[in-house]
Structures are given as C-alpha cells and as structure tokens.
Design an enzyme around this catalytic site. Structure first.
Site, PDB file in Angstrom:
ATOM      1  N   GLY A   1      40.603  46.666  44.416  1.00 47.37           N
ATOM      2  CA  GLY A   1      41.291  45.383  45.880  1.00 47.37           C
ATOM      3  C   GLY A   1      42.274  45.644  46.258  1.00 47.37           C
TER       4      GLY A   1
ATOM      5  CB  ALA B   1      40.376  51.365  41.920  1.00 50.03           C
ATOM      6  N   GLY B   2      41.918  50.994  44.329  1.00 55.19           N
ATOM      7  CA  GLY B   2      43.177  51.069  45.288  1.00 55.19           C
ATOM      8  C   GLY B   2      43.936  51.293  46.482  1.00 55.19           C
TER       9      GLY B   2
ATOM     10  CE  LYS C   1      33.332  53.273  39.275  1.00 53.82           C
ATOM     11  NZ  LYS C   1      33.921  52.254  40.254  1.00 53.82           N
TER      12      LYS C   1
ATOM     13  CG  ASN D   1      33.190  48.954  48.300  1.00 53.44           C
ATOM     14  OD1 ASN D   1      33.066  49.097  49.004  1.00 53.44           O
ATOM     15  ND2 ASN D   1      32.810  48.156  46.742  1.00 53.44           N
ATOM     16  CB  THR D   2      38.002  47.345  49.045  1.00 50.47           C
ATOM     17  OG1 THR D   2      37.569  47.210  47.518  1.00 50.47           O
ATOM     18  CG2 THR D   2      37.987  45.301  49.562  1.00 50.47           C
TER      19      THR D   2
END
Lengths: 255, 66, 377
Positions: free
Chosen positions: A156, A182-183, A95, A204-205
């Site tokens: 994030g 992301a996001g 990645k 992830n987050t």
C-alpha cells in the site's frame, strides 16, 4: 508463457480485488487489465447486508481466483483460512499471507515457511507473500511453493521496487516463478520489475485508488507487457568503460 | 434456541438446519462457506446439518482483497 | 539431471559472438550464458585488458585480498582406468604404491608442520586399493589438525559422500576432464571413468550428500577450450540452481607438451587459459577458482588478485613424496617448485593475505566422533 503449478497464463499481470469504489468499477478495471488471476480475501458475511456479494460480478470462467489468507497472524490461522478458501470453491490455489504486524502488514517469514510446508503437503498450490529475502525464497521453494511473491516495498505504500537488489538475487536463483507483489505504485515500477526478469507482478492498490482505475489498469497492462518484452529481447547495457580495447598494463607477465 | 452466527446471537427454531439459516439471511448456498462449531461443512450437508443450542456458526465468503 | 548441450552447438554459440556482444557483456552486471559465450570467443581477444580489470574488481569485491593455500596429498597411484593423458593410467609402467594409513598420516603431519591447514587428498581411481573406509579413517585421524580436507578420488555413491562428510571431509573435486563427448570416448579407453554420464552426474551427488563444496573442471588441451568453458559455465549455473547450499569451485589443469608425455591434441596457451579464467570469474562472481602448481611461478604470481582465489603450494604429485624425495611415479610435473613460505612471501609482497585456513570443522556439529574416552575419564 508463464506457467504456475501446471497452469499457463497469457497475462503476467495479476489483479487484486480490494479497495475499489464499487464492484462495477472493479469489474471494468480488471477486464481492462487483461489479467487472468485475481486475488480475493475471505471474510464473514455482513449479516446486516447479506446481499453485498461483490465477487458475484466477476466471471469465474475468465478469472482464476487466488484466495489469500489476509488477516492470518500465524501459521495456524493461515491454515484454517486456507481450508475455508478451499471449501469456498477456491480450488487448491492459495496466496499465503501471514502478517502479524497490523501496522506494516509485513509478512512473518517463520510462520510463512511453516504454513507453506503444511499446505503443500495438503495439496495446495501455495504462492507465499514474502519479504524479498533470497534465502527465504529458496527455503520456500524447497518445501514446495508453486511460486514466490516477494514484496517490492511495504504494501500500500506505492514506493516501487525498493528491494531491487534482493529481488534480482531471487530471480537469479529461483526455479519457481517470481511474482513481485506489493508496493508497485506506478506502471513504471511494474515495468522495472518485469525488465529485471520477474515472471509476473501483482497490483491492487495502485489501480483501485487511481483517479481512473480503468485507464490505470490498462496502463499497468501495457507496462507489464513492455517490461517483459524488454527482458526477453535482452536489454542493451549502459556502456561505461568497455567500449574500446584498453591497454593490458596488468598482463605483462603473460607468455 | 440461541446460536452465535458471525459473532452475534441469533434466535432460530429448535431443530433448524444450516439451510434454514441461509434462507433467513437470503444467502445462496454456493456463495458462502459455513463453519459450524469449528467444522467446515460440505455444501451437500447444509440441509442435513442440525444446529444445536449454543452452536457457533461462521458464514464466510470471498470479498475483495489484494 | 545436468545434460551437456552438444559440443558443436556450444562452439557455434561462441563463434557467433562479435565485438558488440563482448562490449555488452563487459558492461553488464550479470552476463548470463550468452555473455559468457562472448567473453570466451575470439572476439574478446582485444578486450583482455578490460576483462582483467573487471575480473580483478569482482574478485576483490567478493573475496577481498585473501588467497587460500592448500597442498595436495597423493595417497595412491594405483588406477584401474586407462586414460591416455594421465601419468597414473593403468597402461603406464610406473612404480605404484598406496600409502598405509600411518604413512599418509605422516605425510599429512609434514604438510601440517610446513604450515598447511587445507589438505587435498588425491589418488588414482582404484577402489580395491583405496576405498571409502580408508578415506574415512584417514579423515577421522586428520580432522582435528586440519581446517579443511578435500578429496579428489574416484566417483563415489551418495551415501559414501555423506559418510565421508560425517568423518570430516568437506569438499570433493570431480573433474569431467572434457565435456566433449567424442573426445571423452577417445581418451578414456577403459575403466569406470569411460562412462561420461556417470562422471557428469557425480558433482550433483556430492552436493546432494551435503558436502560444503564441489569442484568441477576440464583438463585443458583435450578439446576446444572455449566450448569447455561454456560447458563449465552451464554446469556451474545448473549446480547453483539445484544446490544453493553448496559452494562451487573450478580448477584449470592445463596440459603442457612435454618430452615422453602425452601430447595434448589442442594445446591451450597461457593467454587462452587466462581469458577462460577471466570469463568464468565475470560470469560467476562467487565461484572459487583454483590455480595449481602445474603453472609456473611467473604466471601464478602475475595472476594474483586477477581472478583465482586458491593456490596450491609446495606440491608433490607422487604418493609419499613429501617424506621421501627419492620416490618416483608422479602424476604430472610441477611448474612452480617453491615451498609454501616462498609462495606466501610473494603473496604478501603483492599486498594479499595468504590464508592457510578458512572454515573450522569444529563448528560442524553433524557426525562428529566423540572425544576420546581418556578425556572423559
């Protein structure tokens, strides 16, 4: 079935391994998510605590590691990290993240394109993290990216798919899989991306920092499955004005 | 002799090899990748590759990340 | 490589569409191939009003209130193909000619003086009479006077397209005539054109060679127009996926039953062609849609703003016909005989802007011939 670089995936949810409270929680959450590919980062061993190897808890038979180049600020650093990742047993998967701005961690399109071109030639399966720029997606595809990973919103931030209009174009045009990354802060964000026709999402987050990461992982798995099923079933459109036949006022000239 | 490992100075015996360094930190060879003087080493070279005075070593491994 | 699905399958997909599918398509942002099949189907007939509105809306949003104008310049009526529908077919006893470069330049000058900045160079398919070298030289002579030069000639090789692009030709039209393989065989009796697959592969060659624009289309009247429309849609979508740098256009040459000419086996009515135009516009908001002078003034005026984006005007379909009204041997008869000023006037009256040029080749850096030596000295 989702296929990237010749490998098929049953789950369209990719997991991240950062920000978890403990390796045990990470493992349980990833197991619950059903994901088959997880991103990992590369860092110096902490010599003060060299036994702290959180990745050892994950079953390498079950999870394909997707090493990222996080921390790279330009193409050169990304290439170096890629070489280290390969030497670490990451295989050819990568990645690619090039994020020169430490505040937003937004990806640098120019360095990302450069690095993709170099690494594809070296035999890597490159999945570049990118801003949701349709032309960039095509340029990355043209130089051989195995998939493209446009961001839904800054990493994030949990803001969801703020780049919806652009990601729609990317999905419409791309020949390689599109993984929204992301996001994505809530399962509904992931479901939306999948309903739009994204091939997969990376979360992830939102899982790692949830009150109950294991249940949140399950919730994302269900959302991804629901969104994909809806996409494949053909969503019923909101009918505005086309319900009934209307007069042909403008077509009087026809013979 | 002195080397720099992961940014800090370390004393190692003259003629020490990578494998000795890993032993000192109690690191299994298959969990790390070693970069010595900007060269990424192959695992099979860990017991052959000798450290020199001033060698710069990076011990890298996978950690959690998104 | 683009492969046309079996024509019978296309017809089946269209026949399966019902009113619900049509409504779904009309409510959608991107209708996809399934939506296109629905809008081409008989089930969409009662929705022509809604389709017109949606098509006009999309066209306005994407192209604004501009209508591009162009003129065809026929270079040669020689043709080595035998195509049963075409006036230039090798079988036909017509007076044939190929313009000399000087004659072609003269015709172009006439069109330039009439106000055209966009030229379409057309010829029969006879490489021995008119080949790449001819087109290249003509383009070099014309490029500084015209904003855009397109060609509609025999299929060429990739490197030949690249050569012509460097000489100033920016767009190529290669119509499949019909995507129906069986009918294709029946109407293309002999000559290079009888190779269906070679012709089908040519638009991709054009795009790969770097041309800014490629035009595709079917000759309406040869086979089932609905299935042709779906095949065009598939071809468009494939070209978009593989050649994202290339602009695409579709043309709608419609054969009309006429005395002494080829009688189209499946004539397409005005209303049917209109449905086809609306469906393709709604399917692909970015595609340029061409409406030539084959159609009558009444129809062309009525369609302004509803979908088509490019009109030819003042056309003559015989080589040398602009300078000399007496030459004979035209490819097809024209339905709109007005000159460019008359057409422009109607376009303006309807609240649109007749655009005689679009892109300037002066911006194209690649392959420009150096300015003449006299200027340097």
């Amino acid at each position: 079935m989702l296929i990237i670089a010749g490998r098929s995936f049953r789950s369209r949810l990719f997991g991240g391994t950062g920000k978890f409270s403990s390796p045990a929680v990470m493992k349980e959450a990833l197991d619950a998510s059903g994901c088959e590919m997880v991103t990992v980062a590369l860092r110096r061993v902490d010599l003060a605590d060299p036994a702290d190897d959180i990745m050892s808890v994950l079953d390498r038979e079950r999870y394909l590691f997707l090493p990222n180049t996080s921390g790279a600020r330009d193409a050169g650093e990304a290439v170096r990290l890629a070489h280290l990742a390969r030497a670490s047993g990451g295989g050819e998967w990568l990645k690619l993240e090039v994020t020169p701005d430490p505040r937003t961690l937004l990806p640098d399109p120019i360095e990302t394109l450069k690095a993709t071109e170099i690494l594809v030639k070296e035999g890597f399966h490159v999945l570049p993290y990118m801003n949701a720029d349709p032309i960039l997606a095509l340029r990355l595809q043209d130089v051989g990216a195995a998939a493209v990973m446009p961001l839904g919103s800054p990493i994030g931030t949990n803001q969801g798919v703020l780049t919806k209009a652009m990601i729609e174009i990317i999905i419409d045009q791309a020949q390689v899989p599109v993984v929204v990354d992301a996001g994505l802060g809530a399962p509904s964000h992931a479901a939306l991306a999948m309903e739009m026709g994204a091939d997969a999402v990376l979360v992830n987050t939102a899982i790692a920092v949830a009150g109950d990461p294991v249940r949140m992982a399950r919730a994302f798995a269900m959302a991804v499955e629901a969104g994909r099923a809806a996409y494949e079933s053909g969503l019923g459109m909101v009918s505005k004005d086309a319900a009934a036949s209307s007069p042909e006022d403008g077509l009087g000239f026809l013979r | 002799m002195k080397i720099v490992c992961n940014g800090t100075e370390h004393q190692v015996a003259a003629g020490a090899k990578i494998v000795d360094l890993l032993k000192e930190f109690d690191l299994a060879a298959d969990t790390v990748v070693v970069e010595c003087d900007t060269l990424i080493l192959k695992r099979e070279d860990y017991d052959r590759h000798e450290l020199r005075e001033g060698s710069v070593v990076e011990l890298i491994r996978f950690v959690g990340g998104g | 490589m683009f492969v046309t699905p079996d024509f019978a399958e296309l017809k089946k997909a269209i026949a399966a569409a019902d009113a619900f599918d049509v409504q779904q398509a009309l409510a959608a942002e991107r209708i996809g191939i399934k939506g296109l099949a629905a809008l081409l189907s008989p089930a969409a007939k009662p929705y022509m009003g809604v389709m017109a509105e949606k098509s006009a809306q999309i066209t306005g949003r994407r192209f604004g209130r501009a209508v591009q104008l162009y003129a065809p310049l026929y270079l040669s009526s020689f043709c080595s193909n035998r195509c049963v529908y075409c006036g230039f077919s090798a079988d036909n006893q017509i007076e044939r000619r190929v313009l000399t470069l000087a004659e072609a330049e003269h015709e172009a000058t006439i069109l330039h003086d009439r106000g055209f900045n966009h030229l379409l160079l057309v010829s029969g398919e006879a490489p021995a009479k008119m080949g790449v070298a001819y087109l290249e030289e003509l383009a070099l002579r014309l490029r500084d006077r015209f904003a855009a030069i397109s060609i509609e000639v025999q299929p060429l090789r990739g490197e030949e397209y690249a050569r012509l692009f460097a000489a100033g030709i920016t767009a190529v039209a290669v119509y499949q005539e019909t995507y129906d393989r069986d009918v294709y065989r029946q109407v293309h009796l002999s000559g290079k054109k009888s190779d269906y697959d070679h012709r089908l592969a040519t638009p991709a060659l054009v795009a790969a060679a770097g041309m800014r624009e490629v035009g595709i289309g079917a000759l309406l009247g040869l086979s089932d127009w609905r299935a042709e429309g779906l095949a065009i849609g598939l071809h468009l979508a494939w070209l978009r996926k593989h050649f994202w740098r290339t602009a695409l256009t579709v043309s709608f040459p419609r054969m009309r039953p006429a005395m002494g000419e080829f009688t189209p086996p499946l004539p397409v009515s005005e209303r049917e062609m209109t449905q086809l135009i609306f469906a393709l516009r709604i399917f692909d908001p970015d595609v340029g849609l061409l409406l030539s002078t084959r159609e009558e003034a009444r129809y062309r005026d009525g369609m302004l703003g509803l979908g088509p984006t490019r009109y030819s005007a003042g056309s003559c379909t015989v080589p040398g016909g602009y300078g000399n009204r007496d030459v004979t041997g035209e490819q097809f008869s024209v339905g709109d005989h007005r000159n460019i000023d008359e057409v422009s006037e109607v376009i303006r009256q309807k609240g649109f802007d007749p655009v005689r040029k679009d892109w300037d080749p002066i911006f194209q850096m690649h392959g420009r011939r150096p300015q003449s030596a006299a200027l340097v000295i």
